[in-house]
Design an enzyme around this catalytic site. Structure first.
Site, PDB file in Angstrom:
ATOM      1  N   GLY A   1       1.770 -17.441 -32.924  1.00 44.80           N
ATOM      2  CA  GLY A   1       0.713 -16.514 -32.855  1.00 44.80           C
ATOM      3  C   GLY A   1       0.110 -16.041 -34.605  1.00 44.80           C
TER       4      GLY A   1
ATOM      5  N   CYS B   1      10.399 -26.865 -23.947  1.00 43.22           N
ATOM      6  CA  CYS B   1       9.016 -27.233 -23.609  1.00 43.22           C
ATOM      7  C   CYS B   1       9.145 -26.933 -21.962  1.00 43.22           C
ATOM      8  CB  CYS B   1       8.294 -28.469 -23.433  1.00 43.22           C
ATOM      9  SG  CYS B   1       6.953 -27.800 -22.116  1.00 43.22           S
TER      10      CYS B   1
ATOM     11  N   LYS C   1      14.544 -26.196 -31.722  1.00 36.93           N
ATOM     12  CA  LYS C   1      13.592 -25.581 -32.119  1.00 36.93           C
ATOM     13  C   LYS C   1      13.411 -24.371 -30.495  1.00 36.93           C
ATOM     14  CE  LYS C   1       7.972 -25.586 -30.820  1.00 36.93           C
ATOM     15  NZ  LYS C   1       7.101 -26.168 -30.658  1.00 36.93           N
TER      16      LYS C   1
ATOM     17  N   ALA D   1      -0.601 -26.152 -20.389  1.00 36.98           N
ATOM     18  CA  ALA D   1       0.838 -26.441 -18.684  1.00 36.98           C
ATOM     19  C   ALA D   1      -0.070 -28.148 -19.034  1.00 36.98           C
ATOM     20  CB  ALA D   1       0.507 -25.950 -18.010  1.00 36.98           C
ATOM     21  N   VAL D   2       0.270 -28.975 -20.209  1.00 40.41           N
ATOM     22  CA  VAL D   2       0.380 -29.771 -20.677  1.00 40.41           C
ATOM     23  C   VAL D   2       1.579 -30.763 -20.315  1.00 40.41           C
ATOM     24  CG1 VAL D   2       0.286 -31.538 -22.768  1.00 40.41           C
ATOM     25  CG2 VAL D   2      -1.263 -29.857 -22.698  1.00 40.41           C
TER      26      VAL D   2
HETATM   27  C1  LIG Z   1      -1.548 -27.317 -26.345  1.00 43.39           C
HETATM   28  C2  LIG Z   1      -0.060 -27.252 -26.916  1.00 43.39           C
HETATM   29  C3  LIG Z   1       0.678 -28.236 -26.423  1.00 43.39           C
HETATM   30  C4  LIG Z   1       1.970 -28.015 -27.397  1.00 43.39           C
HETATM   31  N1  LIG Z   1       3.246 -29.389 -27.117  1.00 43.39           N
HETATM   32  C5  LIG Z   1       3.933 -28.404 -27.276  1.00 43.39           C
HETATM   33  C6  LIG Z   1       4.913 -30.240 -28.257  1.00 43.39           C
HETATM   34  O1  LIG Z   1       4.856 -31.013 -27.527  1.00 43.39           O
HETATM   35  N2  LIG Z   1       6.436 -29.951 -28.502  1.00 43.39           N
HETATM   36  C7  LIG Z   1       6.899 -28.862 -28.869  1.00 43.39           C
HETATM   37  O2  LIG Z   1       7.555 -28.074 -28.890  1.00 43.39           O
HETATM   38  N3  LIG Z   1       5.377 -27.674 -28.601  1.00 43.39           N
HETATM   39  C8  LIG Z   1       4.603 -27.660 -28.572  1.00 43.39           C
HETATM   40  N4  LIG Z   1       3.762 -26.943 -28.574  1.00 43.39           N
HETATM   41  C9  LIG Z   1       4.330 -25.158 -29.186  1.00 43.39           C
HETATM   42  C10 LIG Z   1       3.865 -24.851 -29.815  1.00 43.39           C
HETATM   43  O3  LIG Z   1       4.256 -25.706 -30.909  1.00 43.39           O
HETATM   44  C11 LIG Z   1       4.210 -23.774 -30.745  1.00 43.39           C
HETATM   45  O4  LIG Z   1       5.436 -23.604 -30.620  1.00 43.39           O
HETATM   46  C12 LIG Z   1       3.403 -22.546 -29.862  1.00 43.39           C
HETATM   47  O5  LIG Z   1       1.431 -23.324 -29.602  1.00 43.39           O
HETATM   48  C13 LIG Z   1       3.407 -21.066 -30.812  1.00 43.39           C
HETATM   49  O6  LIG Z   1       2.705 -21.608 -31.345  1.00 43.39           O
HETATM   50  P1  LIG Z   1       1.369 -20.669 -31.755  1.00 43.39           P
HETATM   51  O7  LIG Z   1       1.081 -19.773 -30.835  1.00 43.39           O
HETATM   52  O8  LIG Z   1       0.521 -21.016 -33.318  1.00 43.39           O
HETATM   53  O9  LIG Z   1       0.309 -21.821 -30.982  1.00 43.39           O
HETATM   54  C14 LIG Z   1       2.766 -26.341 -27.459  1.00 43.39           C
HETATM   55  C15 LIG Z   1       1.476 -25.493 -27.889  1.00 43.39           C
HETATM   56  C16 LIG Z   1      -0.011 -25.333 -27.285  1.00 43.39           C
HETATM   57  C17 LIG Z   1      -0.486 -24.818 -27.709  1.00 43.39           C
END
Ligand SMILES: Cc1cc2nc3c(=O)[nH]c(=O)nc-3n(C[C@H](O)[C@H](O)[C@H](O)COP(=O)(O)O)c2cc1C
Ligand SMILES: Cc1cc2nc3c(=O)[nH]c(=O)nc-3n(C[C@H](O)[C@H](O)[C@H](O)COP(=O)(O)OP(=O)(O)OC[C@H]3O[C@@H](n4cnc5c(N)ncnc54)[C@H](O)[C@@H]3O)c2cc1C
Ligand SMILES: Cc1cc2nc3c(=O)[nH]c(=O)nc-3n(C[C@H](O)[C@H](O)[C@H](O)COP(=O)(O)OP(=O)(O)OC[C@H]3O[C@@H](n4cnc5c(N)ncnc54)[C@H](O)[C@@H]3O)c2cc1C
Ligand SMILES: Cc1cc2nc3c(=O)[nH]c(=O)nc-3n(C[C@H](O)[C@H](O)[C@H](O)COP(=O)(O)O)c2cc1C
Ligand code: FES
Ligand code: FES
Lengths: 304, 267, 304, 267
Positions: free
Chosen positions: A246, A133, A167, A73-74
């Site tokens: 994932g 988001c 996205k 929940a950044v």
């Molecule tokens: C800590 C964190 C911060 C994220 N910040 C953003 C962001 O600023 N903009 C965005 O489009 N997605 C953001 N995401 C989502 C990631 O880009 C991605 O869509 C999501 O983590 C799923 O991929 P993963 O399972 O490989 O992590 C964030 C994810 C995480 C874990």
């Protein structure tokens, strides 16, 4: 050992030398362990979502580990445009891979103004729209209402000549409908998907685990849902799909290609293994070789 | 804060030893020359002794002892959950994955004089390397230790020889008004008019608040080492923020050591 | 050791002596390890979804383990009503806990006819509507279209005097909207939720891991999404909510109570630990005791 | 099929021994008196040596040896994935969780005569207890073993003493036409006019299809032990079906042993 296999892929006008790149918000050019050579071996480099004005983000705790992944929940503590121009863009000048800038906005106008400003920079190849988001009330709105989604993309395209990557949010009943809407409105690339909205509760302290109460779930636990969504959408949309959610290994990435993704983003797995993208690029080449495919294009959407 | 001169590395370390100290406390010694070489007191490593499909994230641990020449360092850790449980089963020659050194370490005062180290529980792990370095520099060290139970009081054996004075309290059998070990510090400041160049605190926001009060009156430099849940440990994910007078700051990057007066300690 | 704490809970007209019961399809009264006494200590007993006519279900493989859970594409190989009446209902006569019958149907008429028939049996306390089995195209329809959902429940209520439990699909944009629709249409209890639709692909054999290609994801990996949905819906709906999805321990069950569920169902965790429901019932009592609550009712929806 | 007289139990078992046989093959001996007492050849257990948060499901394994008196049984297993990898690290005194005995075992013919056991790879694990019981009953046992490589050929040492005749082929150095070990069976049926009361097959659908062809011509009883991915192992989840002439049947409940002629073997 690997014979020459072709890892390059064209996402519309975006030419990548390989189909693996970081996911926005999990990678920061200012704070990466990778050296310049390693960074230049990625398919693309992406920024944390930026906004027209500075945003603070959510109060802590911002992170919670789940059974097969994590929640965050950044809340997009985004840098404003000026900071980005002065401090981040110069760092990106150095690289010979496409630079994608992720954008977040409060309104269609806000998105459009930011896009217009970014349009002036040669170095930026594509704009990624963070529609989803789930930590922002207004962000969720763009990602889950198809009329607003269509309108946003349509307006945005009028303000930029850059490749536009939409996205999508996975928190929807029908991902195909959202993907088709984005395509019709003029998006060049669909990204499936941002995080799932989740919640965890501390039953000892009787409070939510995250400062913002709810947060976005990433990591392997949700990958099967993402793979299904890519598979569904890829039967209908004609523009390229980028898969994200994932991926922790070559095998995970291959699932997405086979389901219909032309490229992948790797997010939170970078935290545990900063070399994971490099490993996956090599792993894909190894797989194609072993299976005697000439190009990664040959396996995109093989599963019908 | 002293800035990390080198950016963190991602390496494999080898377990040299892992032993139970007492109760849930363990000490593990890890060989990882590239990390040990640049490690500074107050910095930490992100560590995993598990597969990403088992536990998704690495865990942060402070350097407890640093031996740059031998290329090894020690961690003092408490078994509290899944990760530390797995870590506690480590055996000699096991491999661990490490990202480090992370964060900014402690700065020691320029002047030679007295410093105070205040640690509660496992917080002592973070302060020990500082004591070692301070001692080398010729500083006079006052140590203030506290813990929940007497047998959980860590560090007197290690900190004792380094300290000119050592004070401790435990919740079950405390000495000093109201059980706060910082009351001894207050006494020193008040009665003896002892001057401290700097006070360092780790492991308790309650003690930190007390020190902050004293700081307002007695105007010493004070530093706190903080903990937050971490995603990356290297500044990329923006997950580990705490609230400061300058807004949110990342514990892994701007910290984990912060000037005490900059941190907003409520909650 | 445990002082007397009150585990009983009323879900509208359904009185349970404790709030823990199996989830449909993961438990079969004909094939359980639990003995009669153990079964009688559950909050309720539930059947695998039954249909008016026999259904075969999907071809194998029907099961795939995921990173924190599993996928199934069983596809509701349901027994027809006659078989149920002759062979299963008699087995249920013996128990002194509420009996819930889960129903699946092809159409509103089909559901209504089945409900009408089941209405004749004293022994049955409640009918659970499986609105959302994602393995059936027609099933997904009921669960993700709010008009059809409302209509189904409204018609169904005209055909039965039993307590109606609407088991929602989580594959929707807005769970609250679906829950409100069900409530308005006359549902007595909301169940959140059935499985998420997912897919996994075998990149060696180049085929989907499941015979049906897609399947329902259950287990801990999706629990945070379910907890968030319960929390969201419970702010708005007045009828009781039953939580289900990824419970493997007391702590997991507590999360759902605190988020707003009045009872829980435990599904696929039964496979790994057939005693898991018994452990959770005991665990809840222990927790209430430790925290000095008198009743499980005291913790329902504590997190706002 | 002989029906399990007792319903499966959920118990904790103790590892008595776990050893590497060769390559990726291991034998583990488990003490679990309540299960061993009722175990029958052809039945299996659902086993975990992991937490549900580590691996979600238990894994099915056939009884390889059953010692009801000593209250123990053995499993012969091949390391192929995450579960068997963890299992392969078992040490004496480790605990495992068990559900068993599951499924229906083999039935032996009423008459005393010849039976044929056909196993490929790890399939021999399932057939060994049948051979032991058959031998006790005075049946004459013909064993047909096959494997990918010579050094992966399991069972000759155990099955040898129990068999009057033993045949084997391996893919890397096979004997017999087309490499199928069942060609030896065909030869026996054709030339010697050997009559078999029953043929049992495990571990290869390809071999099973050949036996099915032979069965049509020579009319012996034949049984196949099948594998499917399992959720519960006790019939509850309907996850483990195979296609039969009677429709879908659960491997864990109606099987794992099925009359060969009832199973639809294509694919
Ligand atoms: C800590 C964190 C911060 C994220 N910040 C953003 C962001 O600023 N903009 C965005 O489009 N997605 C953001 N995401 C989502 C990631 O880009 C991605 O869509 C999501 O983590 C799923 O991929 P993963 O399972 O490989 O992590 C964030 C994810 C995480 C874990
Ligand atoms: C900079 C820093 C230095 C640290 N140094 C030490 C040390 O030297 N010795 C020591 O014993 N502990 C130290 N900790 C705390 C240590 O990181 C946690 O105890 C550990 O992460 C617990 O992991 P677990 O899997 O056992 O617990 P779980 O509760 O199962 O962990 C669940 C999640 O919460 C996080 N978490 C839990 N407790 C903490 C915590 N206190 N701080 C940050 N994240 C936490 C974990 O990293 C994990 O992501 C430090 C923390 C930080 C931030
Ligand atoms: C009735 C029965 C008896 C068996 N007896 C034996 C035996 O005696 N010795 C032996 O070595 N193996 C036996 N198997 C196969 C054994 O169950 C698998 O090898 C094991 O489940 C693999 O687990 P894994 O985690 O190592 O593999 P992974 O591939 O990581 O497992 C992933 C998932 O697929 C399932 N799976 C993988 N392979 C099989 C398989 N062949 N059959 C069913 N499910 C599978 C797993 O259970 C798990 O759910 C038997 C299977 C069945 C159904
Ligand atoms: C093998 C299997 C079969 C299922 N069959 C049904 C069913 O017939 N009807 C139904 O409503 N839900 C069915 N479900 C869904 C469960 O009832 C439950 O909603 C889901 O598994 C989530 O809970 P869990 O994570 O505790 O397993 C089934 C789930 C599994 C794993
Ligand atoms: S842990 Fe990622 S920014 Fe600090
Ligand atoms: S494994 Fe559940 S029915 Fe066979």
């Amino acid at each position: 050992m690997n014979n020459k296999v072709d890892l390059s892929i064209n996402l519309g006008n975006l030419q990548l030398k390989n189909p693996v790149m970081p996911a926005s918000g999990t990678f920061d050019i200012r704070d990466t362990i990778l050296n310049k050579e390693q960074l230049n071996s990625l398919g693309a480099i992406i920024t944390k979502s930026i906004a027209s004005h500075k945003r603070l983000g959510n109060p802590g705790p911002r992170i919670w580990e789940t059974e097969a992944g994590m929640m965050n929940a950044v809340g997009i503590p985004a840098e404003g445009f000026e900071y980005f121009k002065e401090n981040i863009l110069p760092l990106l000048e150095d690289f010979c891979v496409p630079i994608i800038v992720s954008m977040v906005g409060d309104s269609i106008t806000d998105f459009c103004q930011l896009a217009k400003k970014l349009d002036n920079f040669e170095k930026i190849s594509a704009l990624e729209i963070n529609l989803s988001c789930p930590n922002l009330n207004d962000g969720l709105y763009f990602g889950t209402n198809k009329d607003v989604l269509g309108d946003l993309i349509y307006q945005l395209k009028k303000n930029t000549g850059k490749v536009v990557m939409a996205k999508l949010s996975p928190n929807v009943t029908d991902i195909t409908e959202m993907a088709l809407t984005a395509e019709e409105a003029g998006a060049d690339i669909i990204i499936i998907a941002n995080t799932f909205l989740g919640m965890a509760i501390d039953s000892e302290k009787l409070i939510p685990r995250l400062g913002n109460k709810v947060g976005g779930i990433s990591g392997p636990g949700i990958r099967p849902i993402i793979v299904r969504m890519i598979w569904e959408a890829s039967q209908r949309v004609k523009i390229p799909i980028v898969g994200v959610g994932g991926i922790t290994s070559t095998r995970d990435a291959l699932e997405m290609f086979l389901a219909g993704a032309s490229a992948v983003q790797v997010g939170s797995a970078n935290f545990s293994n900063p070399y994971v993208m490099l490993n996956i690029i090599e792993g894909i080449a190894g797989y194609l070789n072993k299976k005697k495919y000439k190009s990664v294009k040959d396996i995109v959407g093989l599963i019908k | 804060m002293k800035s990390a001169e080198n950016k963190p590395l991602f390496v494999t370390g080898k377990v040299l030893e892992n032993r139970n100290i007492n109760g849930d406390y363990f000490e593990i010694v890890i060989e990882a020359p590239d990390i040990a070489r640049n490690a500074r007191p107050g910095q930490f490593v992100m560590l995993s002794r598990w597969n990403i499909n088992n536990l998704f994230l690495k865990r942060p641990f402070s350097f407890y002892q640093i031996d740059a020449e031998q290329g090894r360092f020690a961690i003092l850790y408490k078994k509290i959950g899944k990760g530390t449980e797995i870590l506690s089963q480590s055996k000699k020659a096991d491999q661990v994955e490490l990202i480090g050194s992370c964060g900014n370490g402690f700065s020691l005062p320029e002047n030679v004089g007295k410093i105070a180290l205040v640690a509660r529980g496992i917080g002592v792990a973070t302060l020990l390397p500082l004591a070692i370095e301070g001692k080398k520099k010729g500083l006079e060290i006052y140590s203030f230790l506290s813990a929940r139970e007497k047998n959980l009081l860590l560090g007197p054996d290690k900190l004792g020889p380094l300290s000119s004075h050592i004070f401790y309290t435990t919740d079950d059998d405390w000495k000093g008004t109201d059980g706060k070990v910082t009351f001894f510090l207050e006494e020193l400041l008040k009665n003896n008019r002892t001057d401290f160049e700097a006070v360092y605190v780790c492991g308790s926001k309650r003690l930190a608040r007390h020190i902050r009060e004293l700081q307002k009156e007695y105007h010493f430099a004070a530093y706190i080492s903080l903990e937050e849940r971490m995603g990356c440990g290297i500044g990329a994910c923006k997950g580990c923020v705490i609230n400061t007078i300058y807004g949110y700051q990342r514990v892994c990057k701007e910290g984990p050591v912060f000037p005490l007066e900059e941190v907003i300690l409520n909650e």
